[in-house]
Motif scaffolding. Structure first.
Motif, PDB file in Angstrom:
ATOM      1  N   MET A   1     -68.042  42.524  20.722  1.00  0.00           N
ATOM      2  CA  MET A   1     -67.722  41.226  20.152  1.00  0.00           C
ATOM      3  C   MET A   1     -66.216  41.073  20.000  1.00  0.00           C
ATOM      4  O   MET A   1     -65.486  42.044  19.943  1.00  0.00           O
ATOM      5  CB  MET A   1     -68.386  41.090  18.794  1.00  0.00           C
ATOM      6  N   LYS A   2     -65.777  39.847  19.846  1.00  0.00           N
ATOM      7  CA  LYS A   2     -64.356  39.539  19.702  1.00  0.00           C
ATOM      8  C   LYS A   2     -64.075  38.848  18.369  1.00  0.00           C
ATOM      9  O   LYS A   2     -63.210  37.988  18.287  1.00  0.00           O
ATOM     10  CB  LYS A   2     -63.903  38.650  20.857  1.00  0.00           C
ATOM     11  N   ILE A   3     -64.797  39.228  17.338  1.00  0.00           N
ATOM     12  CA  ILE A   3     -64.627  38.592  16.036  1.00  0.00           C
ATOM     13  C   ILE A   3     -63.371  39.133  15.360  1.00  0.00           C
ATOM     14  O   ILE A   3     -63.146  40.337  15.305  1.00  0.00           O
ATOM     15  CB  ILE A   3     -65.864  38.815  15.145  1.00  0.00           C
ATOM     16  N   ILE A   4     -62.572  38.202  14.855  1.00  0.00           N
ATOM     17  CA  ILE A   4     -61.326  38.544  14.168  1.00  0.00           C
ATOM     18  C   ILE A   4     -61.363  37.938  12.767  1.00  0.00           C
ATOM     19  O   ILE A   4     -61.826  36.813  12.582  1.00  0.00           O
ATOM     20  CB  ILE A   4     -60.098  37.968  14.928  1.00  0.00           C
ATOM     21  N   ARG A   5     -60.834  38.688  11.808  1.00  0.00           N
ATOM     22  CA  ARG A   5     -60.687  38.185  10.442  1.00  0.00           C
ATOM     23  C   ARG A   5     -59.225  37.812  10.211  1.00  0.00           C
ATOM     24  O   ARG A   5     -58.328  38.540  10.643  1.00  0.00           O
ATOM     25  CB  ARG A   5     -61.086  39.249   9.420  1.00  0.00           C
ATOM     26  N   LEU A   6     -59.025  36.696   9.540  1.00  0.00           N
ATOM     27  CA  LEU A   6     -57.692  36.246   9.148  1.00  0.00           C
ATOM     28  C   LEU A   6     -57.653  36.145   7.632  1.00  0.00           C
ATOM     29  O   LEU A   6     -58.619  35.685   7.019  1.00  0.00           O
ATOM     30  CB  LEU A   6     -57.380  34.866   9.720  1.00  0.00           C
ATOM     31  N   THR A   7     -56.532  36.544   7.045  1.00  0.00           N
ATOM     32  CA  THR A   7     -56.362  36.415   5.598  1.00  0.00           C
ATOM     33  C   THR A   7     -55.040  35.725   5.316  1.00  0.00           C
ATOM     34  O   THR A   7     -54.023  36.065   5.931  1.00  0.00           O
ATOM     35  CB  THR A   7     -56.397  37.795   4.909  1.00  0.00           C
ATOM     36  N   LYS A   8     -55.077  34.795   4.397  1.00  0.00           N
ATOM     37  CA  LYS A   8     -53.856  34.114   3.950  1.00  0.00           C
ATOM     38  C   LYS A   8     -53.819  34.189   2.426  1.00  0.00           C
ATOM     39  O   LYS A   8     -54.846  34.047   1.769  1.00  0.00           O
ATOM     40  CB  LYS A   8     -53.832  32.664   4.421  1.00  0.00           C
ATOM     41  N   ALA A   9     -52.620  34.402   1.883  1.00  0.00           N
ATOM     42  CA  ALA A   9     -52.430  34.512   0.438  1.00  0.00           C
ATOM     43  C   ALA A   9     -51.798  33.240  -0.117  1.00  0.00           C
ATOM     44  O   ALA A   9     -50.974  32.604   0.548  1.00  0.00           O
ATOM     45  CB  ALA A   9     -51.554  35.719   0.118  1.00  0.00           C
ATOM     46  N   PHE A  10     -52.193  32.902  -1.330  1.00  0.00           N
ATOM     47  CA  PHE A  10     -51.701  31.714  -2.026  1.00  0.00           C
ATOM     48  C   PHE A  10     -51.399  32.091  -3.475  1.00  0.00           C
ATOM     49  O   PHE A  10     -52.055  32.967  -4.031  1.00  0.00           O
ATOM     50  CB  PHE A  10     -52.758  30.605  -2.025  1.00  0.00           C
ATOM     51  N   THR A  11     -50.435  31.413  -4.070  1.00  0.00           N
ATOM     52  CA  THR A  11     -50.113  31.656  -5.478  1.00  0.00           C
ATOM     53  C   THR A  11     -50.098  30.334  -6.238  1.00  0.00           C
ATOM     54  O   THR A  11     -49.771  29.288  -5.681  1.00  0.00           O
ATOM     55  CB  THR A  11     -48.748  32.348  -5.648  1.00  0.00           C
ATOM     56  N   HIS A  31     -51.776  32.593 -16.326  1.00  0.00           N
ATOM     57  CA  HIS A  31     -51.716  33.663 -15.331  1.00  0.00           C
ATOM     58  C   HIS A  31     -50.938  33.185 -14.114  1.00  0.00           C
ATOM     59  O   HIS A  31     -50.950  31.998 -13.788  1.00  0.00           O
ATOM     60  CB  HIS A  31     -53.121  34.060 -14.855  1.00  0.00           C
ATOM     61  N   SER A  32     -50.315  34.118 -13.459  1.00  0.00           N
ATOM     62  CA  SER A  32     -49.743  33.876 -12.134  1.00  0.00           C
ATOM     63  C   SER A  32     -50.797  34.357 -11.144  1.00  0.00           C
ATOM     64  O   SER A  32     -50.839  35.542 -10.795  1.00  0.00           O
ATOM     65  CB  SER A  32     -48.434  34.656 -11.954  1.00  0.00           C
ATOM     66  N   TYR A  33     -51.669  33.454 -10.747  1.00  0.00           N
ATOM     67  CA  TYR A  33     -52.781  33.807  -9.881  1.00  0.00           C
ATOM     68  C   TYR A  33     -52.303  34.048  -8.452  1.00  0.00           C
ATOM     69  O   TYR A  33     -51.390  33.380  -7.968  1.00  0.00           O
ATOM     70  CB  TYR A  33     -53.830  32.688  -9.844  1.00  0.00           C
ATOM     71  N   LYS A  34     -52.954  34.982  -7.788  1.00  0.00           N
ATOM     72  CA  LYS A  34     -52.735  35.201  -6.364  1.00  0.00           C
ATOM     73  C   LYS A  34     -54.117  35.208  -5.713  1.00  0.00           C
ATOM     74  O   LYS A  34     -54.988  35.989  -6.095  1.00  0.00           O
ATOM     75  CB  LYS A  34     -52.007  36.507  -6.093  1.00  0.00           C
ATOM     76  N   LEU A  35     -54.319  34.294  -4.770  1.00  0.00           N
ATOM     77  CA  LEU A  35     -55.605  34.126  -4.104  1.00  0.00           C
ATOM     78  C   LEU A  35     -55.485  34.563  -2.654  1.00  0.00           C
ATOM     79  O   LEU A  35     -54.600  34.096  -1.935  1.00  0.00           O
ATOM     80  CB  LEU A  35     -56.031  32.654  -4.165  1.00  0.00           C
ATOM     81  N   PHE A  36     -56.374  35.457  -2.233  1.00  0.00           N
ATOM     82  CA  PHE A  36     -56.445  35.895  -0.838  1.00  0.00           C
ATOM     83  C   PHE A  36     -57.724  35.315  -0.244  1.00  0.00           C
ATOM     84  O   PHE A  36     -58.815  35.541  -0.770  1.00  0.00           O
ATOM     85  CB  PHE A  36     -56.481  37.424  -0.740  1.00  0.00           C
ATOM     86  N   VAL A  37     -57.573  34.559   0.830  1.00  0.00           N
ATOM     87  CA  VAL A  37     -58.708  33.917   1.489  1.00  0.00           C
ATOM     88  C   VAL A  37     -58.875  34.554   2.866  1.00  0.00           C
ATOM     89  O   VAL A  37     -57.934  34.559   3.663  1.00  0.00           O
ATOM     90  CB  VAL A  37     -58.468  32.396   1.648  1.00  0.00           C
ATOM     91  N   THR A  38     -60.058  35.086   3.137  1.00  0.00           N
ATOM     92  CA  THR A  38     -60.340  35.714   4.423  1.00  0.00           C
ATOM     93  C   THR A  38     -61.452  34.952   5.136  1.00  0.00           C
ATOM     94  O   THR A  38     -62.518  34.699   4.553  1.00  0.00           O
ATOM     95  CB  THR A  38     -60.752  37.193   4.248  1.00  0.00           C
ATOM     96  N   VAL A  39     -61.178  34.586   6.372  1.00  0.00           N
ATOM     97  CA  VAL A  39     -62.156  33.910   7.229  1.00  0.00           C
ATOM     98  C   VAL A  39     -62.325  34.726   8.505  1.00  0.00           C
ATOM     99  O   VAL A  39     -61.521  35.607   8.794  1.00  0.00           O
ATOM    100  CB  VAL A  39     -61.711  32.464   7.576  1.00  0.00           C
ATOM    101  N   LYS A  40     -63.385  34.412   9.255  1.00  0.00           N
ATOM    102  CA  LYS A  40     -63.552  35.105  10.533  1.00  0.00           C
ATOM    103  C   LYS A  40     -64.101  34.150  11.575  1.00  0.00           C
ATOM    104  O   LYS A  40     -64.724  33.131  11.261  1.00  0.00           O
ATOM    105  CB  LYS A  40     -64.440  36.335  10.401  1.00  0.00           C
ATOM    106  N   GLY A  41     -63.848  34.522  12.821  1.00  0.00           N
ATOM    107  CA  GLY A  41     -64.329  33.737  13.940  1.00  0.00           C
ATOM    108  C   GLY A  41     -63.905  34.397  15.238  1.00  0.00           C
ATOM    109  O   GLY A  41     -63.368  35.512  15.252  1.00  0.00           O
TER     110      GLY A  41
END
Length: 150
Positions: A1-11, A31-41
């Protein structure tokens, strides 16, 4: 398979109070929140696609997260509308403050669950939300994984 995960961080900076809690977090605090979002496709293999070789443009992911989460929560106070904090929130709004009323206790865990629904609804059909990690502090975070929720 050629599935890749991408993650982007937000504050973002957000205050909240946990009504009925038996510790310090019953008080309004931030709080100083830090959000990591991971998607795949699967990266596009269509030579006519401007997104050739990409699972998803990081800029497109950024637009979604900013619209659904960051712009709403940044420099806001989250208060449970189903608690006595509703009256406090109404007073703060009248004074010009940015208040977000939630229908849940605004804990890290519940914030993540709310974010999952908002983000999933905006993703292209070929992109899957894999994980969210929300840091409340540098060394404390909650995490949602799609594999745990099937």
């Amino acid at each position: 398979m050629k599935i890749i995960r991408l993650t982007k961080a937000f504050t973002f900076e957000t205050a909240h109070a946990l009504h009925g809690y038996d510790g310090k977090c019953k008080n309004i605090h931030g709080h100083s929140y830090k959000l990591f979002v991971t998607v795949k496709g699967i990266p596009s293999e269509d030579v006519n696609d401007v997104k050739l070789g990409m699972v998803m443009d990081f800029g497109d992911l950024k637009k979604i997260i900013n619209k659904e989460v960051v712009n709403l929560f940044d420099h806001a106070i989250l208060l449970n509308q189903n608690s006595p904090h509703k009256a406090l929130g109404d007073k703060l709004i009248a004074e010009g403050h940015h208040v977000v009323f939630t229908d849940y206790q605004p804990s890290c865990e519940n914030m993540i669950l709310w974010m999952v629904d908002k983000i999933k609804a905006q993703l292209p059909t070929n992109i899957e939300l894999v994980a969210l990690k929300l840091h409340e502090t540098e060394n404390s975070y909650g995490e949602w994984l799609a594999e745990d929720n099937q």
